[in-house]
Write a protein that holds these residues in place. Structure first.
Motif, PDB file in Angstrom:
ATOM      1  N   PHE A   1       0.877  -1.173   0.000  1.00 39.24           N
ATOM      2  CA  PHE A   1       0.000   0.000   0.000  1.00 39.24           C
ATOM      3  C   PHE A   1       0.912   1.221   0.000  1.00 39.24           C
ATOM      4  O   PHE A   1       1.576   1.506   0.991  1.00 39.24           O
ATOM      5  CB  PHE A   1      -0.911  -0.017   1.223  1.00 39.24           C
ATOM      6  CG  PHE A   1      -2.102   0.900   1.107  1.00 39.24           C
ATOM      7  CD1 PHE A   1      -1.935   2.271   1.086  1.00 39.24           C
ATOM      8  CD2 PHE A   1      -3.378   0.397   1.029  1.00 39.24           C
ATOM      9  CE1 PHE A   1      -3.021   3.123   0.984  1.00 39.24           C
ATOM     10  CE2 PHE A   1      -4.476   1.224   0.932  1.00 39.24           C
ATOM     11  CZ  PHE A   1      -4.302   2.597   0.903  1.00 39.24           C
ATOM     12  N   VAL A   2       0.947   1.941  -1.121  1.00 39.74           N
ATOM     13  CA  VAL A   2       1.848   3.079  -1.284  1.00 39.74           C
ATOM     14  C   VAL A   2       1.038   4.374  -1.201  1.00 39.74           C
ATOM     15  O   VAL A   2       0.067   4.549  -1.932  1.00 39.74           O
ATOM     16  CB  VAL A   2       2.594   3.010  -2.632  1.00 39.74           C
ATOM     17  CG1 VAL A   2       3.597   4.157  -2.750  1.00 39.74           C
ATOM     18  CG2 VAL A   2       3.292   1.668  -2.791  1.00 39.74           C
ATOM     19  N   VAL A   3       1.458   5.268  -0.299  1.00 45.97           N
ATOM     20  CA  VAL A   3       0.850   6.592  -0.173  1.00 45.97           C
ATOM     21  C   VAL A   3       1.926   7.621  -0.492  1.00 45.97           C
ATOM     22  O   VAL A   3       2.996   7.628   0.128  1.00 45.97           O
ATOM     23  CB  VAL A   3       0.278   6.827   1.235  1.00 45.97           C
ATOM     24  CG1 VAL A   3      -0.256   8.250   1.363  1.00 45.97           C
ATOM     25  CG2 VAL A   3      -0.832   5.822   1.534  1.00 45.97           C
ATOM     26  N   VAL A   4       1.648   8.479  -1.465  1.00 48.32           N
ATOM     27  CA  VAL A   4       2.600   9.494  -1.910  1.00 48.32           C
ATOM     28  C   VAL A   4       1.990  10.866  -1.652  1.00 48.32           C
ATOM     29  O   VAL A   4       0.852  11.128  -2.041  1.00 48.32           O
ATOM     30  CB  VAL A   4       2.945   9.337  -3.408  1.00 48.32           C
ATOM     31  CG1 VAL A   4       3.978  10.366  -3.834  1.00 48.32           C
ATOM     32  CG2 VAL A   4       3.428   7.926  -3.701  1.00 48.32           C
ATOM     33  N   PHE A   5       2.773  11.749  -1.006  1.00 45.46           N
ATOM     34  CA  PHE A   5       2.370  13.138  -0.803  1.00 45.46           C
ATOM     35  C   PHE A   5       3.366  14.037  -1.516  1.00 45.46           C
ATOM     36  O   PHE A   5       4.582  13.905  -1.337  1.00 45.46           O
ATOM     37  CB  PHE A   5       2.331  13.486   0.690  1.00 45.46           C
ATOM     38  CG  PHE A   5       1.051  13.100   1.367  1.00 45.46           C
ATOM     39  CD1 PHE A   5      -0.082  13.900   1.258  1.00 45.46           C
ATOM     40  CD2 PHE A   5       0.972  11.944   2.110  1.00 45.46           C
ATOM     41  CE1 PHE A   5      -1.267  13.545   1.871  1.00 45.46           C
ATOM     42  CE2 PHE A   5      -0.211  11.568   2.730  1.00 45.46           C
ATOM     43  CZ  PHE A   5      -1.335  12.377   2.617  1.00 45.46           C
ATOM     44  N   VAL A   6       2.844  14.959  -2.321  1.00 46.78           N
ATOM     45  CA  VAL A   6       3.684  15.886  -3.059  1.00 46.78           C
ATOM     46  C   VAL A   6       3.384  17.304  -2.581  1.00 46.78           C
ATOM     47  O   VAL A   6       2.225  17.694  -2.393  1.00 46.78           O
ATOM     48  CB  VAL A   6       3.457  15.752  -4.579  1.00 46.78           C
ATOM     49  CG1 VAL A   6       1.988  15.948  -4.961  1.00 46.78           C
ATOM     50  CG2 VAL A   6       4.347  16.719  -5.344  1.00 46.78           C
ATOM     51  N   ASP A   7       4.443  18.068  -2.356  1.00 48.35           N
ATOM     52  CA  ASP A   7       4.346  19.436  -1.856  1.00 48.35           C
ATOM     53  C   ASP A   7       3.945  20.370  -2.997  1.00 48.35           C
ATOM     54  O   ASP A   7       4.628  20.432  -4.027  1.00 48.35           O
ATOM     55  CB  ASP A   7       5.706  19.838  -1.273  1.00 48.35           C
ATOM     56  CG  ASP A   7       5.640  21.151  -0.505  1.00 48.35           C
ATOM     57  OD1 ASP A   7       4.613  21.849  -0.585  1.00 48.35           O
ATOM     58  OD2 ASP A   7       6.644  21.476   0.174  1.00 48.35           O
ATOM     59  N   VAL A   8       2.854  21.104  -2.820  1.00 49.24           N
ATOM     60  CA  VAL A   8       2.404  22.061  -3.836  1.00 49.24           C
ATOM     61  C   VAL A   8       2.362  23.475  -3.263  1.00 49.24           C
ATOM     62  O   VAL A   8       1.599  24.320  -3.743  1.00 49.24           O
ATOM     63  CB  VAL A   8       1.007  21.669  -4.395  1.00 49.24           C
ATOM     64  CG1 VAL A   8       1.076  20.352  -5.134  1.00 49.24           C
ATOM     65  CG2 VAL A   8      -0.036  21.623  -3.287  1.00 49.24           C
ATOM     66  N   SER A   9       3.185  23.721  -2.266  1.00 51.92           N
ATOM     67  CA  SER A   9       3.234  25.067  -1.703  1.00 51.92           C
ATOM     68  C   SER A   9       3.969  26.004  -2.659  1.00 51.92           C
ATOM     69  O   SER A   9       4.662  25.575  -3.591  1.00 51.92           O
ATOM     70  CB  SER A   9       3.919  25.062  -0.337  1.00 51.92           C
ATOM     71  OG  SER A   9       5.247  24.590  -0.448  1.00 51.92           O
ATOM     72  N   ALA A  10       3.849  27.300  -2.391  1.00 49.51           N
ATOM     73  CA  ALA A  10       4.436  28.302  -3.290  1.00 49.51           C
ATOM     74  C   ALA A  10       5.959  28.253  -3.296  1.00 49.51           C
ATOM     75  O   ALA A  10       6.594  28.742  -4.240  1.00 49.51           O
ATOM     76  CB  ALA A  10       3.965  29.696  -2.883  1.00 49.51           C
ATOM     77  N   SER A  11       6.563  27.662  -2.269  1.00 50.68           N
ATOM     78  CA  SER A  11       8.026  27.609  -2.208  1.00 50.68           C
ATOM     79  C   SER A  11       8.619  26.610  -3.202  1.00 50.68           C
ATOM     80  O   SER A  11       9.815  26.652  -3.487  1.00 50.68           O
ATOM     81  CB  SER A  11       8.478  27.251  -0.791  1.00 50.68           C
ATOM     82  OG  SER A  11       7.970  25.976  -0.424  1.00 50.68           O
ATOM     83  N   VAL A  12       7.813  25.702  -3.736  1.00 45.30           N
ATOM     84  CA  VAL A  12       8.298  24.701  -4.680  1.00 45.30           C
ATOM     85  C   VAL A  12       8.253  25.294  -6.088  1.00 45.30           C
ATOM     86  O   VAL A  12       7.196  25.734  -6.550  1.00 45.30           O
ATOM     87  CB  VAL A  12       7.447  23.419  -4.611  1.00 45.30           C
ATOM     88  CG1 VAL A  12       7.923  22.415  -5.651  1.00 45.30           C
ATOM     89  CG2 VAL A  12       7.520  22.819  -3.224  1.00 45.30           C
ATOM     90  N   LYS A  13       9.398  25.305  -6.749  1.00 45.56           N
ATOM     91  CA  LYS A  13       9.488  25.904  -8.076  1.00 45.56           C
ATOM     92  C   LYS A  13       9.478  24.855  -9.184  1.00 45.56           C
ATOM     93  O   LYS A  13       8.698  24.934 -10.129  1.00 45.56           O
ATOM     94  CB  LYS A  13      10.758  26.750  -8.176  1.00 45.56           C
ATOM     95  CG  LYS A  13      10.872  27.834  -7.107  1.00 45.56           C
ATOM     96  CD  LYS A  13       9.701  28.810  -7.146  1.00 45.56           C
ATOM     97  CE  LYS A  13       9.850  29.895  -6.072  1.00 45.56           C
ATOM     98  NZ  LYS A  13       8.692  30.820  -6.063  1.00 45.56           N
TER      99      LYS A  13
END
Length: 289
Positions: free
Chosen positions: A80-92
């Motif tokens: 069971f794979v759970v992936v979280f990706v950062d979509v905050s403004a600091s990510v370019k």
């Protein structure tokens, strides 16, 4: 004189005929013409082998098919794979996330489940996965190999390949609430008994009300105080031994990077998760799952 004995097995009567006519009989037997009693140990080893094998061949074939069928029909133990990706403004840049997603999805096998979500300032309250897909398992007798491959290819094209692009289209948030994402991960894993894998694609700089890891001093005492406070509030999830990968970790200096890493190692240990130096870094180079 030529004497033939009738027996149910022709190969056995032929052997007896050959035994009488063979010049290799004992000298006393050839002189008197009388046969010498033979014990069962004198029977050639290959005499009955062909007859017995021919009779038992259907049974062996049936047992082989049953064993092979049981082995193939048993669904594999998936992950069971759970992936979280950062979509905050600091990510370019988003290309590292795309490369990591491709590496993760290549490891998927029948019986696996993958979930993709975003890290934002509202992850805990408005979580909606960009992808929640289980790779189906087809028994060998249900669908041909070519049909299975065709359906899996269609599944990846429709639900998995474009999921990261969909996640990046989410509105940019001002905050990065990674600790809230861990709470959501505990809820997503739920009571699933499969092997748990958590992947966090982020710089790991928590930026939430009361916390700013770019400026905060993350000393061991402060880290333990934060963990105790969140545990009292019920915000420390039990990830039940989940294996954690972190890709994208960075900070303004090497000292700050190591400080943040030590914090997350302590925090994830409090969440009953497993993380190592080899699985924490600026990029996801391997995904051995």
């Amino acid at each position: 004189p030529l004497r033939l004995f009738w027996l149910p097995d022709r190969s056995l009567s032929l052997w007896k005929w050959r035994a009488r006519r063979s010049p290799c009989r004992p000298r006393a037997q050839r002189a008197t013409g009388r046969s010498v009693a033979r014990s069962s140990s004198n029977v050639p080893r290959g005499l009955f082998r062909g007859t017995l094998f021919r009779g038992a061949r259907p049974l062996f074939l049936t047992l082989t098919l049953l064993v092979a069928g049981c082995a193939v029909d048993t669904p594999p133990d998936g992950k069971f794979v759970v992936v979280f990706v950062d979509v905050s403004a600091s990510v370019k840049a988003t290309s590292p996330d795309d490369a990591a997603w491709e590496l993760i999805t290549r490891s998927l096998r029948p019986g696996d489940n993958i979930v993709l979500g975003v890290i934002s300032d509202s992850t805990l309250t408005t979580f909606q996965p960009s992808c929640n897909t289980e790779i189906p398992y087809y028994p060998w007798y249900e669908k041909a190999d070519l049909i299975r491959k065709k359906e899996l290819k269609r599944l990846f094209a429709e639900k998995i390949t474009g999921a990261m692009k969909k996640a990046h289209e989410a509105p940019r948030s001002r905050n990065t609430e990674i600790m809230s994402a861990l709470v959501v991960a505990g809820k997503v894993f739920g009571m699933d008994k499969r092997r748990r894998v958590l992947v966090i694609l982020s710089d790991m700089l928590e930026d939430s009300p009361g916390h700013d890891f770019e400026e905060d001093e993350l000393a061991p005492a402060a880290t333990q105080h934060l963990i105790d406070a969140r545990r009292k509030q019920g915000f420390i999830p039990d990830l039940q031994g989940a294996k954690v990968y972190v890709a994208g970790a960075s900070a303004k200096s090497a000292k700050k990077t190591l400080e943040v890493q030590r914090f997350w190692f302590s925090y994830l240990a409090a969440c009953n998760a497993q993380v190592t130096d080899a699985r924490y870094g600026p990029a996801l180079l391997r995904f051995d799952e």
